[in-house]
Design a protein around this motif. Structure first.
Motif, PDB file in Angstrom:
ATOM      1  N   UNK A  54       0.792  -1.206  -0.096  1.00  0.00           N
ATOM      2  CA  UNK A  54      -0.150  -0.100   0.021  1.00  0.00           C
ATOM      3  C   UNK A  54       0.872   1.139  -0.096  1.00  0.00           C
ATOM      4  N   UNK A  55       0.518   2.367  -0.683  1.00  0.00           N
ATOM      5  CA  UNK A  55       1.149   3.524  -0.698  1.00  0.00           C
ATOM      6  C   UNK A  55      -0.067   4.472  -1.039  1.00  0.00           C
ATOM      7  N   UNK A  56       0.018   5.840  -0.743  1.00  0.00           N
ATOM      8  CA  UNK A  56      -0.994   6.694  -1.083  1.00  0.00           C
ATOM      9  C   UNK A  56      -0.638   7.266  -2.545  1.00  0.00           C
ATOM     10  N   UNK A  57      -1.722   7.950  -3.095  1.00  0.00           N
ATOM     11  CA  UNK A  57      -1.549   8.314  -4.551  1.00  0.00           C
ATOM     12  C   UNK A  57      -0.249   9.329  -4.782  1.00  0.00           C
ATOM     13  N   UNK A  58      -0.068   9.871  -3.730  1.00  0.00           N
ATOM     14  CA  UNK A  58       0.631  10.935  -3.892  1.00  0.00           C
ATOM     15  C   UNK A  58       2.374  10.474  -3.563  1.00  0.00           C
ATOM     16  N   UNK A  59       2.318   9.251  -3.071  1.00  0.00           N
ATOM     17  CA  UNK A  59       3.709   8.509  -2.805  1.00  0.00           C
ATOM     18  C   UNK A  59       4.357   8.022  -4.033  1.00  0.00           C
ATOM     19  N   UNK A  60       5.474   8.558  -4.119  1.00  0.00           N
ATOM     20  CA  UNK A  60       6.419   7.799  -5.569  1.00  0.00           C
ATOM     21  C   UNK A  60       6.398   5.975  -5.480  1.00  0.00           C
ATOM     22  N   UNK A  61       6.036   5.650  -6.682  1.00  0.00           N
ATOM     23  CA  UNK A  61       5.747   4.333  -7.023  1.00  0.00           C
ATOM     24  C   UNK A  61       7.030   3.392  -6.599  1.00  0.00           C
ATOM     25  N   UNK A  62       8.153   3.981  -6.787  1.00  0.00           N
ATOM     26  CA  UNK A  62       9.460   3.200  -6.269  1.00  0.00           C
ATOM     27  C   UNK A  62      10.058   3.562  -5.278  1.00  0.00           C
ATOM     28  N   UNK A  63       9.279   4.176  -4.379  1.00  0.00           N
ATOM     29  CA  UNK A  63       9.817   4.672  -2.829  1.00  0.00           C
ATOM     30  C   UNK A  63       9.425   3.743  -1.874  1.00  0.00           C
ATOM     31  N   UNK A  64       9.738   3.836  -0.523  1.00  0.00           N
ATOM     32  CA  UNK A  64       9.450   2.983   0.589  1.00  0.00           C
ATOM     33  C   UNK A  64       8.049   2.746   0.568  1.00  0.00           C
ATOM     34  N   UNK A  65       7.278   1.777   0.840  1.00  0.00           N
ATOM     35  CA  UNK A  65       6.067   1.486   1.063  1.00  0.00           C
ATOM     36  C   UNK A  65       5.461   1.957   2.492  1.00  0.00           C
ATOM     37  N   UNK A  66       4.641   2.903   2.739  1.00  0.00           N
ATOM     38  CA  UNK A  66       4.208   2.862   3.842  1.00  0.00           C
ATOM     39  C   UNK A  66       3.302   1.819   4.444  1.00  0.00           C
ATOM     40  N   UNK A  67       2.890   1.047   3.901  1.00  0.00           N
ATOM     41  CA  UNK A  67       2.298  -0.191   4.001  1.00  0.00           C
ATOM     42  C   UNK A  67       3.193  -1.050   5.072  1.00  0.00           C
TER      43      UNK A  67
END
Ligand code: FES
Length: 145
Positions: A33-46
């Motif tokens: 899971x990630x927020x729509x505003x999170x970068x796709x290749x960044x660490x996942x907040x999930x």
């Protein structure tokens, strides 16, 4: 042990029964899971939420399992909660840095629930506003009118 053996508001004598029920409770946290505003290749907040929930669960008996996608992506972060003989709950809109303890408290409430339903009263606010769905146990049958 049957969860119906555990009375709500268990007294200290029932602590052992509650602890046993907690060991039949699992929280599945979506690590993709990630927020729509999170970068796709960044660490996942999930993943951060899953790790925080695992830390919060230490010593409780609650199992925290990582899962890739609960099909609730548009309302991330997502987690599901199951307990033997109880309803299954799916939550969204969770925050990695604040909601791990709420998930553990929800697991406690669910494990203690004599009717298999997580009580509204005492439920952490995020598990009220973030409720996506609840699913009955396998043997559930609606009482006829
Ligand atoms: S990526 Fe988390 S629910 Fe789909």
């Amino acid at each position: 042990m049957n969860l119906t053996d555990i009375a709500p508001g268990a007294c200290p004598a029932d602590e052992e029964a509650e602890n046993e029920a907690l060991t039949s409770t699992a929280i599945y946290v979506c690590i993709t899971c990630r927020r729509a505003s999170d970068p796709e290749d960044g660490p996942r907040p999930g993943l951060a939420l899953a790790r925080a929930t695992a830390r919060a669960a230490e010593g409780t008996g609650v199992a925290v399992r990582q899962i890739r996608c609960l099909a609730n992506c548009s309302r991330a972060l997502s987690a599901a909660m199951r307990c033997d003989g109880a309803w299954t709950y799916i939550f969204g809109g969770l925050e990695a840095d604040t909601d791990a303890a709420a998930l553990i408290e929800g697991a406690r409430l669910l494990a203690r629930a004599s009717d298999g339903l997580m009580p509204w009263r005492g439920r952490p606010e995020v598990l009220k506003r973030g409720l996506i769905a609840r699913v009955p146990p396998l043997d559930f049958e609606e009482e006829s009118e």
